[in-house]
Design a protein around this motif. Structure first.
Motif, short mmCIF file in Angstrom:
data_model
loop_
_atom_site.label_atom_id
_atom_site.label_comp_id
_atom_site.label_asym_id
_atom_site.label_seq_id
_atom_site.Cartn_x
_atom_site.Cartn_y
_atom_site.Cartn_z
N CYS A 255 0.84 -1.20 0.00
CA CYS A 255 0.00 0.00 0.00
C CYS A 255 0.87 1.25 0.00
O CYS A 255 2.10 1.18 -0.01
CB CYS A 255 -0.94 -0.02 1.21
SG CYS A 255 -0.08 0.24 2.78
N CYS A 258 3.09 1.37 2.96
CA CYS A 258 4.30 0.54 2.76
C CYS A 258 5.39 1.39 2.09
O CYS A 258 6.55 1.40 2.53
CB CYS A 258 4.00 -0.65 1.86
SG CYS A 258 3.02 -1.98 2.60
N CYS A 339 4.22 -2.65 8.07
CA CYS A 339 2.92 -2.07 7.72
C CYS A 339 1.82 -3.08 8.07
O CYS A 339 1.97 -4.28 7.83
CB CYS A 339 2.86 -1.71 6.23
SG CYS A 339 1.32 -0.88 5.79
N CYS A 341 -1.08 -3.43 6.68
CA CYS A 341 -2.13 -3.38 5.64
C CYS A 341 -2.66 -4.76 5.26
O CYS A 341 -3.62 -4.87 4.52
CB CYS A 341 -1.63 -2.65 4.41
SG CYS A 341 -0.23 -3.45 3.59
ZN LIG Z 1 1.09 -1.55 3.54
#
Ligand SMILES: [Zn+2]
Length: 380
Positions: A255, A258, A339, A341
């Motif tokens: 993402c 990131c 991250c 995500c």
């Molecule tokens: Zn991410």
């Protein structure tokens, strides 16, 4: 015989007479071609009339009425189809087509490319794309998507048009002082009069959001888009560099956070610098050539995603354009281990797009860990 197939021989496919009776179909500029040894005027007329609006059964019935050998006509259609010269619309494509001769003429140049993709024309017509930012990239991009058949295109921008916003295919000099969102809607309408321009009250039902402001990737609104699960693509110009990507499919690909964490790893000052970059509205930037090239490159990525035809090149990567250099630079932005995500998990993608596995030889021009000052400040 299936009545759902409606054969289309694009009007741009040449029918070239060769000698007394032979006709070459296509076969110029390295494209597919087929030489029909015995093709009289009647058969040529049948081929030229293949506009995708009649079923093959109707085409053959009309050929029989004109005294042609329907067995031979059927064979020719099959050979053209096998050679990739004949495309087939199905009922869903026809239902998705705008009615009227003007609409048919406008889409005649777009249909053949869309029909070779898995989703066909209907995938584009039912797609909903939001462009955040009526910028010198965002507006021509919105117009290009509409012209390519995307059914609903909404451009969001709360600002007023300045003289510097004018660009080929986008806002015009006459728009100065008007709300950018309205001026952008007019630009889309000029490219495609029947596109649905209604604003969307939420991201629900949106297939893709394009972030067209220079540092929209660092904007707080992005986390909301990510949480809502809507795929999003960065398409902008920073300084004189056109940037397309990353294309983020939440939970599947890396993402924008990131990428931000990689920038932070490369330069601990990055958060402070990013805050300054996003503090105010950036002035219009990019030459007309860079902006239009960036918009077209982004449009290709959006259409590849919507059509389900291939993994777009901007997944986990940025495509960077610096005219007059003819070859884009590609930088990879893999999932960052810190991250949250979800892309680092074991879950597999549930549908298109297919995330390509990194391969040796991928054009990683500069890794995200090199070139600290440039990496950390201007992303290039
Ligand atoms: Zn991410």
């Amino acid at each position: 015989m299936s009545d759902t197939l409606h054969p289309l021989l694009p009007a741009t496919t040449p029918l070239l007479r060769s000698g007394e009776r032979a006709v070459q179909v296509g076969g110029v500029d390295g494209g597919a071609g087929l030489l029909l040894d015995d093709c009289g005027a009647g058969l040529s007329a049948v081929l030229r009339a293949l506009d995708g609006r009649r079923s093959q059964r109707a085409v053959l019935a009309d050929a029989a009425r004109d005294g042609l050998d329907t067995g031979l006509v059927g064979q020719v259609l099959d050979r053209l189809r096998s050679a990739g010269l004949l495309l087939d619309l199905d009922d869903a494509d026809l239902l998705a087509a705008d009615a009227g001769p003007a609409a048919a003429a406008r889409t005649a140049t777009e249909l053949p490319a869309a029909l070779t993709r898995p989703g066909g024309w209907r995938a584009r017509r039912r797609a909903v794309v939001v462009v955040e930012g009526a910028t010198r990239v965002g507006t021509p991009l919105a117009a290009m998507l509409a012209a390519s058949g995307v059914g609903r295109v909404s451009v969001r921008d709360p600002g007023l048009t300045t003289a510097g916003d004018a660009v080929v295919g986008g806002l015009s000099a006459a728009d100065e002082g008007r709300p950018r969102s309205l001026a952008a809607a007019d630009a889309v309408r000029r490219a495609s009069p029947l596109t649905d321009l209604r604003p969307l009250s939420s991201d629900a039902g949106t297939d893709l959001v394009v972030l067209a402001r220079p540092w929209a990737a660092s904007d707080p609104l992005v986390s909301g888009i990510h949480r809502s699960g809507v795929p999003h693509l960065v398409a902008t110009v920073r300084g004189q560099t056109g940037v397309v990507g990353p294309l983020v499919v939440p939970g599947v690909t890396s993402c924008l956070r990131c990428a931000d964490l990689h920038r932070r790893d490369a330069d601990a000052r990055w958060p402070a610098l990013a805050a300054q970059l996003t503090a105010g509205e950036a002035p219009p930037s990019g030459t007309a050539v860079t902006c239009v090239l960036t918009a077209a490159t982004a449009a290709m990525q959006v259409l590849a995603y919507l059509d389900g035809s291939a993994a777009p090149g901007a997944l986990e990567a940025t495509i960077e354009l610096r005219p007059p250099h003819p070859v884009p630079r590609v930088r990879r932005w893999p999932v960052h281990p810190r991250c949250g995500c979800g892309a680092a998990g074991e879950e597999q993608p549930t549908g298109p797009p297919i995330l390509p596995a990194p391969r040796a030889g991928d054009p990683v021009i500069a890794s995200v860990r090199t070139d600290r000052p440039r990496q950390g400040t201007m992303g290039g």
